[in-house]
Design a protein around this motif. Structure first.
Motif, mmCIF file in Angstrom:
data_model
loop_
_atom_site.group_PDB
_atom_site.id
_atom_site.type_symbol
_atom_site.label_atom_id
_atom_site.label_comp_id
_atom_site.label_asym_id
_atom_site.label_seq_id
_atom_site.Cartn_x
_atom_site.Cartn_y
_atom_site.Cartn_z
ATOM 1 N N TRP A 158 0.799 -1.234 0.000
ATOM 2 C CA TRP A 158 0.000 0.000 0.000
ATOM 3 C C TRP A 158 0.831 1.284 0.000
ATOM 4 N N LEU A 159 2.139 1.174 -0.011
ATOM 5 C CA LEU A 159 3.009 2.358 -0.115
ATOM 6 C C LEU A 159 3.821 2.348 -1.406
ATOM 7 N N ALA A 160 3.516 1.437 -2.321
ATOM 8 C CA ALA A 160 4.383 1.184 -3.472
ATOM 9 C C ALA A 160 4.543 2.379 -4.396
ATOM 10 N N ARG A 161 3.463 3.101 -4.679
ATOM 11 C CA ARG A 161 3.589 4.209 -5.637
ATOM 12 C C ARG A 161 4.401 5.367 -5.060
ATOM 13 N N ARG A 162 4.449 5.486 -3.744
ATOM 14 C CA ARG A 162 5.224 6.552 -3.121
ATOM 15 C C ARG A 162 6.653 6.124 -2.802
ATOM 16 N N TYR A 163 6.835 4.870 -2.353
ATOM 17 C CA TYR A 163 8.147 4.455 -1.863
ATOM 18 C C TYR A 163 8.739 3.250 -2.590
ATOM 19 N N GLY A 164 8.011 2.638 -3.516
ATOM 20 C CA GLY A 164 8.566 1.556 -4.310
ATOM 21 C C GLY A 164 8.257 0.177 -3.768
ATOM 22 N N LEU A 165 8.977 -0.800 -4.297
ATOM 23 C CA LEU A 165 8.784 -2.200 -3.945
ATOM 24 C C LEU A 165 9.608 -2.585 -2.720
ATOM 25 N N ALA A 166 9.156 -3.638 -2.039
ATOM 26 C CA ALA A 166 9.931 -4.156 -0.919
ATOM 27 C C ALA A 166 11.316 -4.619 -1.378
ATOM 28 N N ALA A 167 11.396 -5.207 -2.578
ATOM 29 C CA ALA A 167 12.690 -5.659 -3.099
ATOM 30 C C ALA A 167 13.668 -4.505 -3.221
ATOM 31 N N ASP A 168 13.159 -3.335 -3.547
ATOM 32 C CA ASP A 168 14.024 -2.164 -3.694
ATOM 33 C C ASP A 168 14.467 -1.606 -2.346
ATOM 34 N N SER A 169 13.753 -1.977 -1.280
ATOM 35 C CA SER A 169 14.093 -1.487 0.058
ATOM 36 C C SER A 169 15.132 -2.358 0.755
ATOM 37 N N ARG A 372 10.215 4.145 -11.459
ATOM 38 C CA ARG A 372 11.376 5.015 -11.696
ATOM 39 C C ARG A 372 12.708 4.323 -11.414
ATOM 40 N N VAL A 373 12.670 3.174 -10.787
ATOM 41 C CA VAL A 373 13.901 2.433 -10.515
ATOM 42 C C VAL A 373 14.440 1.884 -11.838
ATOM 43 N N SER A 374 15.726 2.017 -12.032
ATOM 44 C CA SER A 374 16.351 1.525 -13.260
ATOM 45 C C SER A 374 16.107 0.033 -13.437
ATOM 46 N N ASN A 375 15.872 -0.373 -14.658
ATOM 47 C CA ASN A 375 15.652 -1.785 -14.950
ATOM 48 C C ASN A 375 16.878 -2.634 -14.635
ATOM 49 N N ASP A 376 18.043 -2.011 -14.557
ATOM 50 C CA ASP A 376 19.279 -2.735 -14.258
ATOM 51 C C ASP A 376 19.565 -2.837 -12.767
ATOM 52 N N GLU A 377 18.750 -2.180 -11.934
ATOM 53 C CA GLU A 377 19.026 -2.116 -10.507
ATOM 54 C C GLU A 377 19.015 -3.503 -9.856
ATOM 55 N N ASN A 378 18.054 -4.310 -10.224
ATOM 56 C CA ASN A 378 17.969 -5.660 -9.677
ATOM 57 C C ASN A 378 17.214 -6.556 -10.654
ATOM 58 N N ALA A 379 16.967 -7.788 -10.252
ATOM 59 C CA ALA A 379 16.375 -8.758 -11.175
ATOM 60 C C ALA A 379 14.903 -8.502 -11.464
ATOM 61 N N PHE A 380 14.226 -7.738 -10.620
ATOM 62 C CA PHE A 380 12.809 -7.474 -10.869
ATOM 63 C C PHE A 380 12.662 -6.693 -12.166
ATOM 64 N N GLY A 381 11.716 -7.107 -12.995
ATOM 65 C CA GLY A 381 11.537 -6.459 -14.289
ATOM 66 C C GLY A 381 10.108 -6.023 -14.541
ATOM 67 N N GLN A 382 9.873 -5.514 -15.712
ATOM 68 C CA GLN A 382 8.543 -5.139 -16.180
ATOM 69 C C GLN A 382 7.885 -4.096 -15.285
ATOM 70 N N ARG A 383 8.635 -3.057 -14.997
ATOM 71 C CA ARG A 383 8.128 -1.971 -14.172
ATOM 72 C C ARG A 383 7.295 -0.964 -14.962
ATOM 73 N N GLU A 384 7.236 -1.145 -16.279
ATOM 74 C CA GLU A 384 6.631 -0.103 -17.125
ATOM 75 C C GLU A 384 5.117 -0.170 -17.200
ATOM 76 N N PHE A 385 4.508 -1.262 -16.757
ATOM 77 C CA PHE A 385 3.065 -1.402 -16.934
ATOM 78 C C PHE A 385 2.305 -0.657 -15.835
ATOM 79 N N PRO A 386 1.166 -0.048 -16.172
ATOM 80 C CA PRO A 386 0.454 0.800 -15.204
ATOM 81 C C PRO A 386 -0.468 0.056 -14.257
ATOM 82 N N LEU A 387 -0.785 -1.205 -14.584
ATOM 83 C CA LEU A 387 -1.789 -1.936 -13.810
ATOM 84 C C LEU A 387 -1.327 -3.364 -13.557
#
Length: 478
Positions: A158-169, A372-387
């Motif tokens: 519930w905080l993802a759009r403001r603070y990102g994914l747990a993987a990024d934290s 906004r996290v770079s696609n190269d930052e970690n293995a998680f991908g497909q950040r471009e989709f809106p839904l």
């Protein structure tokens, strides 16, 4: 806070070591199928996920995990790891199951805004500890979900759009490798593993602790608006327009829910199908209500529980079950919430032509900080989709398994071109997760993951998770 070490072997374990010999020298608890607590130990939170491991290890510390892996490696046994058992991909039949639920310590560093979280900790334990300092972890919808599995697969809450994914934290990962070495993966050491495990899952070793970033959130404005299912088309189309101009402090979803006629469900919802608009606003809470003005003025809802709440009560938004249940999980990214997609979602998400499985179909508005996290930052991908679409089905008896799977297959086929290639792996389980492993990461990332797998787990000891083969070829089932 995090340390790297190679533990000293106190006794010899080799291919000829029998199970009885290993059990006599092992310092922790081992459970085999002949023992009375085996049935309870083999089951996780999802009661539909059945597995029959040859050995269950109840781990208390890293030393016990090292010894367990030495035995499994010597015997050529596959190894699976479980904290809470909310997810499951391949059952660890005839293999070793390492249960980390006892390793649930949580330490908060309020000045550094980080938490060190043991492998068995659940999000509720981290949330409670962090909130005493006005801080919050990037947890998901339920406080009973384990921190490690959720975070390694992505983690969209519930905080993802403001603070990102747990993987990024995730700041650092303490783990034991397939070679029996304890090490730390971070931006400074074992960087290849650090890249792989944030989004690539747990197929590279046994995590014993994570260090995660916390964010300054104490109060939020959130809740649910519940509408009659007859208004589903209007609600979905209004939601599509509404989300076009929402600030990133809002993380929201629209969902169809089919409630069973049982006593634990509030009487006014018992046996009904409804459509719900849910959201969490983590900005200035006094401004949160203004963004809901059009919804409130419409006035067609049958319940409105939006309110200012302490973030410690965020689970009240999703209202996920707190006790173990049998179920099935699937989902997909969505390119857009087109009229055609809405029609298919309503047709398969509600009982239109006879009984509908007890499903929840949710469409989450994503993007923002996670995109906004770079696609190269970690293995998680497909950040471009809106839904992101999530389909959860309750399975009250084993006979319904195939019926539910077939319903979900037809559901996703009807959405057709609205579903891009790939997947959000935290929403997939079983063979569906295996089939989509390659597509979820794409060719370049999958090849990189396979190379890292080959370096740290060349014998594929951790073979019950995502389909990432050390060779990069044989394991692909897409």
């Amino acid at each position: 806070m995090m340390t790297t070490d190679t533990l000293t072997k106190t006794y010899d374990i080799h291919a000829g070591t029998t199970l009885a010999e290993f059990k006599s020298i092992f310092q922790g608890k081992l459970i085999t199928p002949v023992e009375g607590d085996y049935e309870q130990a083999r089951m996780g939170w999802n009661l539909s996920f059945q597995q029959h491991p040859a050995i269950i290890v109840i781990a208390q510390n890293s030393e016990q995990i090292v010894d367990a892996l030495r035995y499994a490696s010597a015997k050529g046994m596959g190894v699976s790891v479980r904290s809470t058992g909310h997810g499951g991909i391949l059952p660890a039949d005839n293999g070793m199951l390492i249960v980390t639920s006892a390793m649930n310590e949580v330490q908060i560093d309020p000045d550094g805004r980080t938490a060190r979280v043991g492998a068995g900790a659940r999000w509720g334990e981290v949330l409670e500890a962090a909130q005493t300092h006005g801080l919050a972890p990037l947890l998901g919808s339920s406080p009973t979900v384990g921190v490690v599995g959720y975070s390694l697969g992505g983690g969209l809450g519930w905080l993802a759009r403001r603070y990102g994914l747990a993987a990024d934290s995730v700041q650092a990962i303490e783990m034991v490798s397939a070679h029996g070495q304890t090490l730390v993966a971070s931006a400074k050491e074992n960087r290849d593993l650090f890249w792989a495990m944030r989004g690539g899952g747990g197929s590279f070793g046994v995590v014993t602790a994570l260090e995660v970033k916390l964010v300054p959130v104490r109060n939020v404005f959130g809740g649910n608006l519940i509408y009659p299912v007859e208004l589903a088309g209007e609600v979905f189309k209004s939601y599509r327009i509404w989300t076009m101009n929402l600030p990133e402090e809002w993380t929201t979803s629209v969902r169809l829910t089919n409630f069973p006629p049982i006593e634990v469900v509030p009487e006014f919802l018992r046996g009904r199908s409804v459509v719900m608009v849910s959201g969490c606003f983590c900005g200035d809470v006094d401004q949160g209500e203004a963004y809901m003005a059009d919804w409130f003025e419409w006035g067609a809802h049958i319940q409105n529980d939006f309110r200012i709440m302490p973030f410690s009560e965020v689970a009240s938004i999703s209202q996920d079950p707190q006790d173990p249940v049998p179920g099935s999980h699937s989902g997909s990214w969505l390119k857009e919430l087109s009229d055609e997609a809405i029609d298919s979602i309503i047709r398969f998400g509600t009982p239109q032509n006879g009984p509908c499985p007890l499903t929840i179909t949710e469409v989450r508005h994503v993007g923002g900080a996670m995109a906004r996290v770079s696609n190269d930052e970690n293995a998680f991908g497909q950040r471009e989709f809106p839904l992101l679409m999530d389909i959860v089905a309750m399975i009250p008896n084993p006979e319904m398994h195939e019926e539910v799977r077939e319903h979900i297959r037809r559901f996703k086929a009807a959405l057709g071109p609205q579903l891009p290639k790939g997947a959000y792996m935290n929403f997939l389980g079983g063979e569906e997760a295996r089939r989509n492993s390659y597509q979820a990461f794409g060719e370049e990332k999958y090849a990189r993951l396979a190379a890292i797998k080959n370096r740290y787990d060349p014998k594929n000891l951790f073979r019950f998770g995502y389909d990432i083969s050390p060779s990069g070829v044989e394991g692909v089932t897409s």
